[in-house]
Design an enzyme around this catalytic site. Sequence first.
Site, PDB file in Angstrom:
ATOM      1  N   ARG A   1      41.650 -29.102  42.781  1.00  0.00           N
ATOM      2  CA  ARG A   1      40.404 -28.352  42.903  1.00  0.00           C
ATOM      3  C   ARG A   1      40.389 -27.496  44.162  1.00  0.00           C
ATOM      4  NH1 ARG A   1      36.961 -32.139  41.833  1.00  0.00           N
ATOM      5  NH2 ARG A   1      36.544 -31.537  39.691  1.00  0.00           N
ATOM      6  N   ALA A   2      40.957 -28.011  45.249  1.00  0.00           N
ATOM      7  CA  ALA A   2      40.972 -27.248  46.502  1.00  0.00           C
ATOM      8  C   ALA A   2      41.724 -25.933  46.330  1.00  0.00           C
ATOM      9  CB  ALA A   2      41.605 -28.082  47.614  1.00  0.00           C
TER      10      ALA A   2
END
Length: 668
Positions: free
Chosen positions: A278-279
């Site tokens: 997700r980052a």
Amino acid sequence: MRSVRSTSFPFTAIVGMDDLQLALILAAISPAIGGVLIRGEKGTAKSTAVRALTEVLPPVDVVAGCRFSCDPDHPDPACPDGPHTGERSVRAARLVELPVGATEDRVLGSLHLEKALAEGVTAYEPGVLAAAHRGLLYVDEVNLLHDHLVDVLLDAAAMGRATVERDGVSVTHPARFVLVGTMNPEEGELRPQLLDRFGLTVDVVASRDPAVRVEVMRARLTYEADPETFAARHDGPQRELAERIVKARDLLPEVILTDSALRQIAEICASFDVDGMRADLVTARTAVAHAAWSGRTVVEVDDVRAAAKLALPHRRRRNPFDAPGLDDQQLEEAINNSTPPEDPDDDPPTPDGPGTGGPGTEGSGEGQDSADQADSTASATPGKSAEQPGEVVGSSEPYKARLLSVQSAGTGVAGRRGRAITEVGRVVGDRARVGREAGRPHVLGTVRAAAPHQKVRGRSGPGLMIRAADVRLAVREGREGNLVLFCVDASGSMGTKKRMAEVKTAIVSLLLDAYQRRDTVGLVTFAGAAATVALPPTGSVETAVRRLESLPTGGRTPLAEGLVQAAEVLRIAAIRDPRRRPLLVLITDGRATHGDNAFARARQSAGWLADRGVATVVVDCEPHRGVRLGLAAELASDLRAEYLDLGDVAAGNLVRAVAERVAVRKVA
């Protein structure tokens, strides 16, 4: 372009909040980023900035009569109000605020009970998510919102739609909005898994520069003296900002994210050891939005740097008690060591060129200042009592704590510990609605209440004739949270360093369990001549751990004063939060050495606490060498508390004693 003049505080007049303003603007340009979490102390203009943002957002074209604000040019095929044939209308960007006490029905929407029973029609009443479509959804104190509701909000923000399937309703509707949450870390952190779901995070602190503070005061006082004149003065900058946001939105699809930029983002995220992907995705989306905001069609190093500073800080937590944060110098090193975006016709940008060295240097200074401030705070905490000299002993690695279960269901606040009647959970019955009280209806109970009166009410057709008094609400059984108050003897009689380390390890293990189960915790210490409230009841378990670890030992033992102080803390907590049931954990060797008749006064205080029904566990820390006085056992008898010898506290034993004591008290 509509006029952006308003009497609310202008977004462009906010002083000293550049990172916050940039994060909000980028999220408004690209809602796919996933929203913004604003962390900061009280009084730092968090709410002011969020509310001011709506004044510079472009107006929204909607289908007239659509409850879900569908775009006339691109109507959502999943919209329950479709197909759309209504006329086009224009409205201002909408700010929808979600209160902390909101229920799941308020967020997702619910079945229109009267229509369902009276007309036999399954009608859906939209909730907050539907109202926020194509607008801004603001959640103040999001860390105090129930975890399952935070999950619902974040899922909708990520997917762009919400699905409701319950009470005979199955509805999917569009829910694309900019999610903004604000919180004060002193009131408790969000879980790491929920933190990760927010796209960007900004830590806001008040400037320590007197010149900046003067500018903030001057702007606010000028606004309060004449809001209309102040707003008119900033009308030009407000218009320019609104137009720039529109241009950035239009440019967004044309921005190119090159392979080299993708590789750089991947290497930066890998260097910070963040979990999952997700980052990387959020950083990439943010970099694209930043490029559009800057008027570029190709992502550059500056875009990646700005995106990483906003997308990575809250994703670096390696354990629950780590505070979110990002070292700017480490970020610069990661950027320098990664593959920068390159233009085949130009030389790659120089990392040490103008504008690139500054943030690293400044970040290093800020990081050092933060570290110095943290050290000074830690050293100042034990210094609250001048009569607490001694050496600080740390705890060992905490162990997994056993669940502190409650045998009988209470009516406490929602949490993850004992059984309780709460607003969420499985349905176990129904009850009459009080006035126009909100809540999920109990359909079968409502039918049973209305059925006997149908003939009297003259019913002649299909459906039931429902009156407000017939409506029954569901009674739900879930889990509750407790207040666990630790009253710790920090005097010199507590024995060896090893023994104190064992005590701290047991408490840290309980605090870790409290963190996971959404309990409130507090810490009272007594040593020298007085007792000190080291930490009032709070949801910030991280703060409790820091205070405990920095707790020194030494001096006499004011045991009676410690019990009185603990009783006062519990009294105030009961006034503020009467539904949260307390548990007192007293850790001492039982020796009272301060003042006249010290132990007799301690026993008197213990009896007073017992008469008030305070559930207590006494942990005896008296050393085994020499003659044992057994004073802690006498104290436990006066408290009518569970007694536990520290020598018997192996992994989980203290937790087991606390759980058993809670169960006994609840059954009684």
